[in-house]
Design a protein around this motif. Structure first.
Motif, short mmCIF file in Angstrom:
data_model
loop_
_atom_site.label_atom_id
_atom_site.label_comp_id
_atom_site.label_asym_id
_atom_site.label_seq_id
_atom_site.Cartn_x
_atom_site.Cartn_y
_atom_site.Cartn_z
N LEU A 11 0.79 -1.52 0.01
CA LEU A 11 0.26 -0.22 -0.12
C LEU A 11 1.27 0.77 0.02
O LEU A 11 2.08 1.62 0.87
CB LEU A 11 -1.31 0.18 1.16
N VAL A 12 0.86 1.86 -1.35
CA VAL A 12 1.63 3.14 -1.26
C VAL A 12 0.69 4.44 -1.40
O VAL A 12 -0.73 4.19 -1.87
CB VAL A 12 2.67 3.51 -2.69
N THR A 13 0.95 5.35 -0.91
CA THR A 13 0.11 7.04 -0.69
C THR A 13 1.44 7.76 -1.28
O THR A 13 3.14 7.76 -1.09
CB THR A 13 -0.06 7.99 0.43
N ALA A 14 1.24 9.04 -2.22
CA ALA A 14 1.62 9.54 -2.98
C ALA A 14 0.42 11.00 -2.99
O ALA A 14 -0.44 11.17 -3.47
CB ALA A 14 2.36 9.34 -3.86
N MET A 35 7.51 10.64 -6.95
CA MET A 35 8.13 9.92 -5.77
C MET A 35 7.63 8.67 -5.34
O MET A 35 7.09 7.69 -6.43
CB MET A 35 8.84 10.48 -4.77
N GLY A 36 6.15 8.58 -5.12
CA GLY A 36 5.34 7.40 -4.74
C GLY A 36 4.78 6.69 -5.88
O GLY A 36 4.26 5.07 -5.77
N LEU A 52 -2.56 1.76 -4.78
CA LEU A 52 -2.11 3.46 -4.69
C LEU A 52 -3.26 4.45 -4.57
O LEU A 52 -3.75 4.55 -4.71
CB LEU A 52 -1.10 3.77 -5.74
N VAL A 53 -2.88 4.98 -3.36
CA VAL A 53 -3.70 6.14 -2.65
C VAL A 53 -2.89 7.61 -3.29
O VAL A 53 -1.88 7.76 -2.65
CB VAL A 53 -4.22 6.14 -1.21
N ALA A 54 -4.17 7.91 -4.07
CA ALA A 54 -3.15 9.48 -4.28
C ALA A 54 -3.51 10.37 -4.41
O ALA A 54 -4.98 10.87 -4.65
CB ALA A 54 -2.85 9.05 -6.11
N GLY A 55 -3.08 11.30 -3.47
CA GLY A 55 -3.69 12.87 -3.54
C GLY A 55 -3.71 13.35 -5.10
O GLY A 55 -3.17 12.80 -6.61
N PRO A 56 -4.24 14.85 -5.35
CA PRO A 56 -5.11 15.21 -6.76
C PRO A 56 -3.84 15.77 -7.51
O PRO A 56 -2.87 16.45 -7.32
CB PRO A 56 -5.86 16.44 -6.21
N VAL A 57 -3.08 14.63 -8.32
CA VAL A 57 -1.94 14.75 -9.30
C VAL A 57 -2.57 14.48 -10.24
O VAL A 57 -3.49 14.11 -10.92
CB VAL A 57 -0.46 14.28 -8.88
N VAL A 68 -6.64 4.98 -5.79
CA VAL A 68 -7.46 4.94 -5.05
C VAL A 68 -7.98 6.76 -5.37
O VAL A 68 -6.47 7.14 -3.90
CB VAL A 68 -7.88 4.97 -4.20
N ASP A 69 -8.44 7.52 -6.07
CA ASP A 69 -7.74 9.76 -6.14
C ASP A 69 -8.54 9.70 -4.81
O ASP A 69 -9.32 9.91 -4.78
CB ASP A 69 -8.38 9.81 -7.36
#
Length: 222
Positions: A11-14, A35-36, A52-57, A68-69
């Motif tokens: 599980l990765v956050t980015a 990087m994430g 991958l849990v991604a912030g607004p990119v 998952v955005d």
């Protein structure tokens, strides 16, 4: 180093989080998510099942990775815990430490005679610290520390305070490696010391970090 993570769930956050002030403004940071995303891709290539849990990119989803955005720190916290359990957690996101106590329902306007604007901010929930005490806890919890000063001291402090296994620290600023760059340098700390990865491209550093994580996980499983 061997980089096999076959059969492992990672599980990765980015990326950043955006904390809304009103319908048109937010508090954010300079994280690009590169990087994430590179770590998620490297873990997938190493054979892992990756979320991958991604912030607004605005980055393409790595092949074979489930994405998952989210937007805010609260949403990222919820998405991370929805995605657990995992064998490995790598918290590469630059999560906001503070968020507005209230979101204005309409655009905040300048008023005649006002010299400024006072904002009341409250702490966000600490995703990394919460994952480190989750039940069940990931076998390996990796945090990131983006620092402008005292990189080593701050990384060692985070390692102890958050009760994590590894902290990957880097120096960030308006220029050079780190945020918004394709290159990076990481100092990966554990209880015994640290190893430097880079300077190199984020893709190369991601491969080396995943290899380091895989080797450590293999040693602990013996």
């Amino acid at each position: 180093m061997s980089a096999s993570l076959t059969g492992r769930r990672v599980l990765v956050t980015a990326g950043p989080t955006f904390e809304d002030l009103d319908p048109v403004r937010f508090l954010g940071n300079r994280s690009s998510g590169k990087m994430g995303f590179a770590i998620a891709a490297a873990a997938q290539r190493a054979g892992a099942d990756v979320v991958l849990v991604a912030g607004p990119v605005h980055l393409p989803t790595p092949a074979g990775v489930r994405r998952v955005d989210v937007r805010s720190a609260a949403q990222m916290h919820a998405a991370v815990f929805d995605a657990l359990p995992a064998d490995i957690y790598i918290g590469a996101a630059a999560v906001a430490d503070f968020t507005p106590a209230q979101i204005a329902p309409s655009k905040i306007k300048k008023r005649p005679g006002e010299d400024g604007l006072d904002l009341h901010l409250v702490r966000t929930r600490d995703i990394l610290a919460d994952v480190a005490v989750a039940n069940p806890r990931p076998q390996l919890v990796v945090g990131f520390a983006a620092e402008t000063d005292d990189v080593d001291a701050n990384a060692r402090g985070k390692l102890a305070a958050k009760r994590v296994d590894l902290v990957a620290a880097n120096r960030v600023g308006l220029k050079g490696s780190g945020f918004e760059s394709d290159d990076n340098t990481l100092l990966v700390h554990d209880a015994a010391g640290h190893v430097q990865l880079g300077p190199a491209s984020k893709a190369e550093i991601a491969d080396r970090l995943v290899a380091l994580v895989a080797a450590r996980l293999s040693q602990e499983s013996r």
